[in-house]
Write a protein that holds these residues in place. Structure first.
Motif, PDB file in Angstrom:
ATOM      1  N   MET B   1       0.848  -1.192   0.000  1.00  0.00           N
ATOM      2  CA  MET B   1       0.000   0.000   0.000  1.00  0.00           C
ATOM      3  C   MET B   1       0.888   1.249   0.000  1.00  0.00           C
ATOM      4  O   MET B   1       1.828   1.325   0.779  1.00  0.00           O
ATOM      5  CB  MET B   1      -0.871  -0.004   1.248  1.00  0.00           C
ATOM      6  CG  MET B   1      -2.156   0.772   1.093  1.00  0.00           C
ATOM      7  SD  MET B   1      -3.242   0.518   2.518  1.00  0.00           S
ATOM      8  CE  MET B   1      -2.556   1.637   3.682  1.00  0.00           C
ATOM      9  N   PRO B   2       0.591   2.210  -0.886  1.00  0.00           N
ATOM     10  CA  PRO B   2       1.449   3.400  -0.895  1.00  0.00           C
ATOM     11  C   PRO B   2       1.255   4.243   0.357  1.00  0.00           C
ATOM     12  O   PRO B   2       0.209   4.182   1.000  1.00  0.00           O
ATOM     13  CB  PRO B   2       0.977   4.156  -2.134  1.00  0.00           C
ATOM     14  CG  PRO B   2      -0.404   3.676  -2.391  1.00  0.00           C
ATOM     15  CD  PRO B   2      -0.468   2.275  -1.879  1.00  0.00           C
ATOM     16  N   LYS B   3       2.289   5.022   0.650  1.00  0.00           N
ATOM     17  CA  LYS B   3       2.208   5.925   1.795  1.00  0.00           C
ATOM     18  C   LYS B   3       1.149   6.982   1.551  1.00  0.00           C
ATOM     19  O   LYS B   3       0.911   7.363   0.412  1.00  0.00           O
ATOM     20  CB  LYS B   3       3.539   6.658   1.941  1.00  0.00           C
ATOM     21  CG  LYS B   3       4.521   6.006   2.863  1.00  0.00           C
ATOM     22  CD  LYS B   3       5.711   6.918   2.969  1.00  0.00           C
ATOM     23  CE  LYS B   3       6.835   6.273   3.719  1.00  0.00           C
ATOM     24  NZ  LYS B   3       8.037   7.093   3.715  1.00  0.00           N
ATOM     25  N   ALA B   4       0.566   7.474   2.636  1.00  0.00           N
ATOM     26  CA  ALA B   4      -0.349   8.604   2.495  1.00  0.00           C
ATOM     27  C   ALA B   4       0.439   9.819   2.049  1.00  0.00           C
ATOM     28  O   ALA B   4       1.622   9.939   2.338  1.00  0.00           O
ATOM     29  CB  ALA B   4      -1.023   8.869   3.837  1.00  0.00           C
ATOM     30  N   ALA B   5      -0.226  10.691   1.274  1.00  0.00           N
ATOM     31  CA  ALA B   5       0.457  11.887   0.789  1.00  0.00           C
ATOM     32  C   ALA B   5       0.967  12.716   1.964  1.00  0.00           C
ATOM     33  O   ALA B   5       0.344  12.779   3.017  1.00  0.00           O
ATOM     34  CB  ALA B   5      -0.506  12.704  -0.055  1.00  0.00           C
ATOM     35  N   SER B   6       2.127  13.359   1.750  1.00  0.00           N
ATOM     36  CA  SER B   6       2.727  14.155   2.815  1.00  0.00           C
ATOM     37  C   SER B   6       1.885  15.391   3.091  1.00  0.00           C
ATOM     38  O   SER B   6       1.333  15.991   2.177  1.00  0.00           O
ATOM     39  CB  SER B   6       4.124  14.591   2.393  1.00  0.00           C
ATOM     40  OG  SER B   6       4.845  13.517   1.883  1.00  0.00           O
ATOM     41  N   ARG B  11       6.400  18.140   4.521  1.00  0.00           N
ATOM     42  CA  ARG B  11       7.243  18.633   3.418  1.00  0.00           C
ATOM     43  C   ARG B  11       8.213  19.715   3.900  1.00  0.00           C
ATOM     44  O   ARG B  11       9.364  19.748   3.477  1.00  0.00           O
ATOM     45  CB  ARG B  11       6.354  19.171   2.292  1.00  0.00           C
ATOM     46  CG  ARG B  11       5.508  18.085   1.661  1.00  0.00           C
ATOM     47  CD  ARG B  11       4.551  18.643   0.636  1.00  0.00           C
ATOM     48  NE  ARG B  11       3.633  17.589   0.217  1.00  0.00           N
ATOM     49  CZ  ARG B  11       3.113  17.472  -0.986  1.00  0.00           C
ATOM     50  NH1 ARG B  11       3.407  18.347  -1.912  1.00  0.00           N
ATOM     51  NH2 ARG B  11       2.295  16.502  -1.283  1.00  0.00           N
ATOM     52  N   ALA B  14      10.844  17.977   5.661  1.00  0.00           N
ATOM     53  CA  ALA B  14      11.749  17.287   4.732  1.00  0.00           C
ATOM     54  C   ALA B  14      12.829  18.244   4.206  1.00  0.00           C
ATOM     55  O   ALA B  14      14.011  17.874   4.126  1.00  0.00           O
ATOM     56  CB  ALA B  14      10.967  16.689   3.564  1.00  0.00           C
ATOM     57  N   VAL B  15      12.438  19.453   3.859  1.00  0.00           N
ATOM     58  CA  VAL B  15      13.418  20.439   3.366  1.00  0.00           C
ATOM     59  C   VAL B  15      14.379  20.826   4.488  1.00  0.00           C
ATOM     60  O   VAL B  15      15.604  20.870   4.292  1.00  0.00           O
ATOM     61  CB  VAL B  15      12.707  21.702   2.806  1.00  0.00           C
ATOM     62  CG1 VAL B  15      13.721  22.773   2.442  1.00  0.00           C
ATOM     63  CG2 VAL B  15      11.866  21.336   1.583  1.00  0.00           C
ATOM     64  N   LEU B  92      11.169  21.223  -9.191  1.00  0.00           N
ATOM     65  CA  LEU B  92      10.286  20.229  -9.813  1.00  0.00           C
ATOM     66  C   LEU B  92       9.777  19.195  -8.806  1.00  0.00           C
ATOM     67  O   LEU B  92       9.120  18.238  -9.193  1.00  0.00           O
ATOM     68  CB  LEU B  92      11.013  19.522 -10.958  1.00  0.00           C
ATOM     69  CG  LEU B  92      11.200  20.364 -12.215  1.00  0.00           C
ATOM     70  CD1 LEU B  92      12.038  19.630 -13.240  1.00  0.00           C
ATOM     71  CD2 LEU B  92       9.851  20.741 -12.820  1.00  0.00           C
ATOM     72  N   THR B  93      10.130  19.370  -7.556  1.00  0.00           N
ATOM     73  CA  THR B  93       9.733  18.384  -6.552  1.00  0.00           C
ATOM     74  C   THR B  93       8.926  19.013  -5.412  1.00  0.00           C
ATOM     75  O   THR B  93       7.885  18.475  -5.032  1.00  0.00           O
ATOM     76  CB  THR B  93      10.980  17.703  -5.951  1.00  0.00           C
ATOM     77  OG1 THR B  93      11.785  17.201  -7.009  1.00  0.00           O
ATOM     78  CG2 THR B  93      10.601  16.552  -5.036  1.00  0.00           C
ATOM     79  N   ALA B  94       9.424  20.115  -4.905  1.00  0.00           N
ATOM     80  CA  ALA B  94       8.850  20.649  -3.662  1.00  0.00           C
ATOM     81  C   ALA B  94       7.903  21.817  -3.908  1.00  0.00           C
ATOM     82  O   ALA B  94       8.182  22.664  -4.753  1.00  0.00           O
ATOM     83  CB  ALA B  94       9.983  21.108  -2.750  1.00  0.00           C
ATOM     84  N   PRO B  95       6.817  21.883  -3.147  1.00  0.00           N
ATOM     85  CA  PRO B  95       5.963  23.077  -3.199  1.00  0.00           C
ATOM     86  C   PRO B  95       6.735  24.288  -2.659  1.00  0.00           C
ATOM     87  O   PRO B  95       7.611  24.141  -1.817  1.00  0.00           O
ATOM     88  CB  PRO B  95       4.793  22.729  -2.272  1.00  0.00           C
ATOM     89  CG  PRO B  95       4.895  21.278  -1.998  1.00  0.00           C
ATOM     90  CD  PRO B  95       6.319  20.880  -2.197  1.00  0.00           C
ATOM     91  N   ALA B  98       6.932  24.765   1.136  1.00  0.00           N
ATOM     92  CA  ALA B  98       7.858  23.866   1.829  1.00  0.00           C
ATOM     93  C   ALA B  98       9.286  24.364   1.694  1.00  0.00           C
ATOM     94  O   ALA B  98      10.066  24.301   2.660  1.00  0.00           O
ATOM     95  CB  ALA B  98       7.744  22.454   1.260  1.00  0.00           C
TER      96      ALA B  98
END
Lengths: 211, 227
Positions: B1-6, B11, B14-15, B92-95, B98
């Motif tokens: 099962m995939p992880k729930a969205a961050s 996020r 994570a940065v 291209l990855t982070a909002p 974040a």
């Protein structure tokens, strides 16, 4: 193999696109359409502006004129969130040298909300031939291994639109074979910017820049 | 099962964690920050020769050290991303939120660390004891918040613009000048000088500056980062 959910409804549409740097014209009034399952080769000599076009399509640079639309079905995607569905492998993109391969993938997954698990990182690294090297710092990788890691990150993200600029740069024979094999298994919209005729031939259509 | 969205907090974390891990391994910003502060403090210590400083002069010295140390290093979090081409991966990855708040948090950590290390050294080397610790700690925290909010946005601006060097200082100085003036006044009180009557207003100004600068930075950041 990781991330193979098809993005069947994605479409990229470009109309009246113009970009120039002074007198050097990259494109003028260009138009094209690309949908899931289709591929496009962006070709042209060195310095013609292939990478510039790639940046424009990926939302990393503004055109002088024209419109670029990313959509899923009838829903147009705001430019601010294009990054969610775009994968890019390019000399203009690097991963973090002071992190390991796995840490880079984990960072992308966490910050991008890709919804993947740790097992997927190993699968992505295996797919590009970096299995067993995931815990090594990227600074210890060769240029070819760094290119493979970029593909691992792009495949893990599972983008609807994958943009490749100089796709086989620094890759050895095994790396090239793995990349094309992985791409063939995926359902996505693909743009390949290249000078290599053999790479351009893999795409269904062509767009020539610099004229 | 995939992880729930961050979530947004995940996020941002994570940065922040990525920057902290990178910094732990490279000492890229820490070296610049602490070396500048220690060299400047040592120079001031020799120059004053242990002579008794006034609270006002001591507070000016303290914030000059913090200000220029911050300018020497806080832009590095963005400059390094652009120079090493990881900024493209980040874009291209982070909002945007974040990236801004993750970097903001990391810069805040660096600056608070600097202040914690600098405080005992400053007291000993310039022979200027803190009289009112409550005022001192509140000033350091509010000062760090104000400095970081402004320098994070300007750091992104100069990194993306491809202009380095003195421009960071030139752009930051006029924006930070009002903050520095108030910080010097409240710090003077912490050193046993100045007028305590103006403290409440001083803290209100510092708090308001931090809130306004953070909000403005958050709202303006996407234009700097994406355009």
């Amino acid at each position: 193999m990781v991330g193979e959910q098809p993005h069947t409804s994605f479409a990229l549409q470009i109309e009246g696109l113009s970009k120039s740097f002074g007198k050097r014209v990259i494109c003028r009034g260009a138009a094209l359409r690309l949908a899931t399952g289709e591929s496009l080769a962006v070709v042209g000599p060195n310095g013609s502006g292939k990478s510039t076009l790639v940046k424009i399509v990926a939302g990393l640079m503004r055109p002088d004129a024209g419109t670029i639309t990313h959509s899923f079905g009838s829903s147009e995607i705001k430019r601010e969130v294009w990054h969610r569905h775009i994968g890019l492998v390019s000399p203009e993109l690097a991963l973090y040298e002071e992190l390991s391969g796995t840490e880079n993938l984990d960072f992308g997954n966490r910050v991008g909300g890709w919804g993947k698990m740790a097992a997927d990182y190993a699968a992505a690294l295996d797919e590009v031939g970096l299995g067993g090297r995931g815990n090594d710092l990227v600074s210890t990788y060769s240029s070819g291994m760094k290119q493979r890691l970029k593909y691992a990150a792009a495949f893990l993200k599972d983008p609807a639109l994958l943009v490749l600029d100089e796709p086989t740069a620094n890759l050895d024979e095994d790396g090239v074979a793995r990349v094309w094999s992985s791409l063939a298994r995926r359902t996505l919209a693909l743009i390949i910017a290249t000078n290599e005729p053999s790479e351009a031939e893999r795409a269904q259509s062509r767009f020539v820049v610099g004229r | 099962m995939p992880k729930a969205a961050s979530s947004s907090a995940d996020r941002i974390w994570a940065v922040f964690a990525k920057d902290a891990r990178s910094e732990y391994r490279t000492r890229f910003a820490v070296n610049a920050l602490f070396l500048f502060a220690l060299v400047t403090l040592t120079a001031l210590s020799f120059a004053t020769g242990g002579a008794g400083l006034t609270p006002l002069l001591a507070s000016v010295f303290f914030w000059v050290i913090v200000f220029f140390s911050a300018l020497s290093s806080l832009a590095q979090t963005f400059v390094k991303e652009v120079e090493t081409k990881t900024a493209t991966f980040l874009r291209l990855t982070a909002p945007d939120d974040a990236v801004f708040f993750g970097k903001w948090g990391f810069n805040l950590l660096l600056l608070l660390l600097l202040e914690v290390v600098l405080t005992p050294l400053f007291i000993v080397m310039l022979n200027m004891p803190v009289v009112n610790w409550t005022v001192w700690i509140a000033t350091l925290i509010l000062g760090a918040l104000g400095l970081v909010s402004t320098t994070t946005l300007i750091g992104a601006l100069i990194a993306v613009a491809g202009v380095r060097g003195a421009l960071f200082s030139v752009l930051s100085f006029p924006v930070l000048l009002p903050l520095l003036v108030v910080l010097i006044r409240t710090t003077e009180v912490a050193f046993g000088g100045g007028l305590e009557a103006g403290l409440r207003d001083g803290f209100l100004v510092l708090g308001a500056y931090a809130v306004v600068a953070t909000t403005a930075g958050w709202m303006l950041f996407p234009f700097v980062w994406r355009e």
